[in-house]
Design a protein around this motif. Sequence first.
Motif, PDB file in Angstrom:
ATOM      1  N   THR A  87       0.845  -1.205   0.000  1.00  0.00           N
ATOM      2  CA  THR A  87       0.000   0.000   0.000  1.00  0.00           C
ATOM      3  C   THR A  87       0.877   1.252   0.000  1.00  0.00           C
ATOM      4  O   THR A  87       0.967   1.958  -0.994  1.00  0.00           O
ATOM      5  N   ARG A 114       2.460  12.375  16.011  1.00  0.00           N
ATOM      6  CA  ARG A 114       1.097  11.847  16.026  1.00  0.00           C
ATOM      7  C   ARG A 114       0.502  11.883  17.432  1.00  0.00           C
ATOM      8  O   ARG A 114       1.181  11.536  18.395  1.00  0.00           O
ATOM      9  N   PRO A 149      -4.613   5.225  17.171  1.00  0.00           N
ATOM     10  CA  PRO A 149      -4.085   3.847  17.173  1.00  0.00           C
ATOM     11  C   PRO A 149      -3.248   3.477  15.948  1.00  0.00           C
ATOM     12  O   PRO A 149      -3.426   4.025  14.867  1.00  0.00           O
ATOM     13  N   ILE A 167      -1.677   0.398  13.311  1.00  0.00           N
ATOM     14  CA  ILE A 167      -2.029  -0.911  12.757  1.00  0.00           C
ATOM     15  C   ILE A 167      -0.905  -1.899  13.081  1.00  0.00           C
ATOM     16  O   ILE A 167       0.279  -1.574  12.972  1.00  0.00           O
ATOM     17  N   HIS A 221       1.051  -5.323  12.217  1.00  0.00           N
ATOM     18  CA  HIS A 221       1.310  -6.189  11.059  1.00  0.00           C
ATOM     19  C   HIS A 221       1.978  -7.483  11.514  1.00  0.00           C
ATOM     20  O   HIS A 221       2.876  -7.449  12.357  1.00  0.00           O
ATOM     21  N   ILE A 239     -10.443  -4.503  12.113  1.00  0.00           N
ATOM     22  CA  ILE A 239     -10.531  -3.998  13.491  1.00  0.00           C
ATOM     23  C   ILE A 239     -11.303  -5.034  14.311  1.00  0.00           C
ATOM     24  O   ILE A 239     -12.445  -5.374  13.989  1.00  0.00           O
ATOM     25  N   THR A 248      -9.739  -2.340  21.120  1.00  0.00           N
ATOM     26  CA  THR A 248      -9.763  -2.961  19.791  1.00  0.00           C
ATOM     27  C   THR A 248      -8.413  -2.721  19.122  1.00  0.00           C
ATOM     28  O   THR A 248      -7.663  -1.838  19.533  1.00  0.00           O
ATOM     29  N   ARG A 271      -3.220  -6.533  10.274  1.00  0.00           N
ATOM     30  CA  ARG A 271      -3.046  -6.705   8.821  1.00  0.00           C
ATOM     31  C   ARG A 271      -1.849  -7.605   8.519  1.00  0.00           C
ATOM     32  O   ARG A 271      -0.805  -7.502   9.165  1.00  0.00           O
ATOM     33  N   PRO A 292       2.492   2.788  11.286  1.00  0.00           N
ATOM     34  CA  PRO A 292       1.683   3.768  10.565  1.00  0.00           C
ATOM     35  C   PRO A 292       2.375   4.094   9.256  1.00  0.00           C
ATOM     36  O   PRO A 292       3.527   3.688   9.035  1.00  0.00           O
ATOM     37  N   SER A 293       1.706   4.827   8.378  1.00  0.00           N
ATOM     38  CA  SER A 293       2.358   5.287   7.159  1.00  0.00           C
ATOM     39  C   SER A 293       3.535   6.185   7.553  1.00  0.00           C
ATOM     40  O   SER A 293       3.454   6.923   8.535  1.00  0.00           O
ATOM     41  N   GLU A 328      -3.621   3.534   1.040  1.00  0.00           N
ATOM     42  CA  GLU A 328      -3.573   2.711   2.249  1.00  0.00           C
ATOM     43  C   GLU A 328      -4.591   1.568   2.198  1.00  0.00           C
ATOM     44  O   GLU A 328      -5.498   1.563   1.380  1.00  0.00           O
ATOM     45  N   SER A 329      -4.432   0.659   3.148  1.00  0.00           N
ATOM     46  CA  SER A 329      -5.320  -0.503   3.223  1.00  0.00           C
ATOM     47  C   SER A 329      -6.765  -0.082   3.502  1.00  0.00           C
ATOM     48  O   SER A 329      -7.023   0.973   4.089  1.00  0.00           O
ATOM     49  N   ILE A 359      -9.876  -0.354   5.725  1.00  0.00           N
ATOM     50  CA  ILE A 359     -10.062  -0.733   7.135  1.00  0.00           C
ATOM     51  C   ILE A 359     -11.510  -1.179   7.344  1.00  0.00           C
ATOM     52  O   ILE A 359     -12.445  -0.422   7.082  1.00  0.00           O
ATOM     53  N   ARG A 376     -12.325   2.994   6.469  1.00  0.00           N
ATOM     54  CA  ARG A 376     -11.496   3.727   5.504  1.00  0.00           C
ATOM     55  C   ARG A 376     -11.478   2.928   4.206  1.00  0.00           C
ATOM     56  O   ARG A 376     -11.002   1.798   4.196  1.00  0.00           O
TER      57      ARG A 376
END
Length: 328
Positions: free
Chosen positions: A25, A48, A53, A55, A57, A90, A107, A111, A134-135, A172-173, A175, A187
């Motif tokens: 992504t 940030r 939250p 993601i 991996h 999620i 939660t 990914r 994160p990105s 991005e992925s 969501i 998203r």
Amino acid sequence: MVNEQITAAVASLRKGNVIAFPTETVYGLGADISHPKAIQKIFDIKGRPPDHPLIVHFAKSAELEFWAENIPTTALMLAKHFWPGPLTLILPKSRHIPLSVTGGQDTVGLRVPSHPVALRLLEELGGYKAIAAPSANRFGFVSPTSADHVKKEFGDRIDIILDGGSCEVGLESTIVSCIDNEVAILRPGGISVLSIENVLKQKIFVRSHGNSIRAPGSLTSHYATTTPLEICHGESLFLRSSILLQQGIRTAVIVRSVREDFVQDANNKLHCVFMPNDPVRFGRDLYATLRRLDNENFQQILVEAPPDNLEWLAIADRLNRASYSFYK
Ligand code: TXA
Ligand code: MG
């Protein structure tokens, strides 16, 4: 990508450092979730807010039950169908996920990426290990789709940037929240809403900024260029271009379906970027194009509005949020 670079990146993660790595992504800023200080570094580097939250991996879909609890059948079906790939689920988090990663929530976003470098990195880190990522961009700005983008943004702050070429998906992925027996898209992204609906054989609720009305407060600025970006529907693209031209405002115009006369006119006086009129290829090129224009000292970016349909939803979502400060 040579094996030694992956091994060095794994050693760096084990020491509690932050590294950058490619996914299909966008590029991610990664930390081993078992290192609280490394997680903190991600928030510091990105600027940030701590309640936003990350993601998580991991390499093997079979580990889903280790990282999440109360997993509904819908989530299992989506994981089976789309992992490895650009889908984030999620789910209620298991005790193996620290609260610092989820911004204090119970939660977690999970990914399994498909980029071979990301997978090898995760595999070499080991079973039941995970990378929060994160990105790899400053909070609120455009995501990176090449190692060079990351280097320009954070070069002096990260030891290792693994170079896996340009990202195949470029957005991005997707969501998908699977909490309380409800499936919702939080998203839109690399996997289309239609293909998710096809797998689950049901209509899915989409909470996005796709083609929503631009009203103050209803949108948050994100994925933003530093140059003001404005979306123009239909004929207004031509009108706005000529007004800005008359005012002597240096303007770049992103188009995908244009009239001959506009092209001719544009070639002489305006900086025009012609993008593919296909959502997959448009998505792949979008962030690199926005970053390039941002570096070229334009005062304004105009974008031809994407078509109003589900295939273009992720692109519409990103452009609407990128244009937020213009409409604010
Ligand atoms: O494609 C991607 O997802 C990339 C690559 C690196 O994997 N990552 C990415 O991460 O886009 P980031 O941090 O830039 O965006 C993550 C989004 C945020 O909007 C965050 O709010 C949402 O995921 N998210 C993460 N965990 C969540 C949770 N437990 N509940 C709701 N939203 C969550
Ligand atoms: Mg991001």
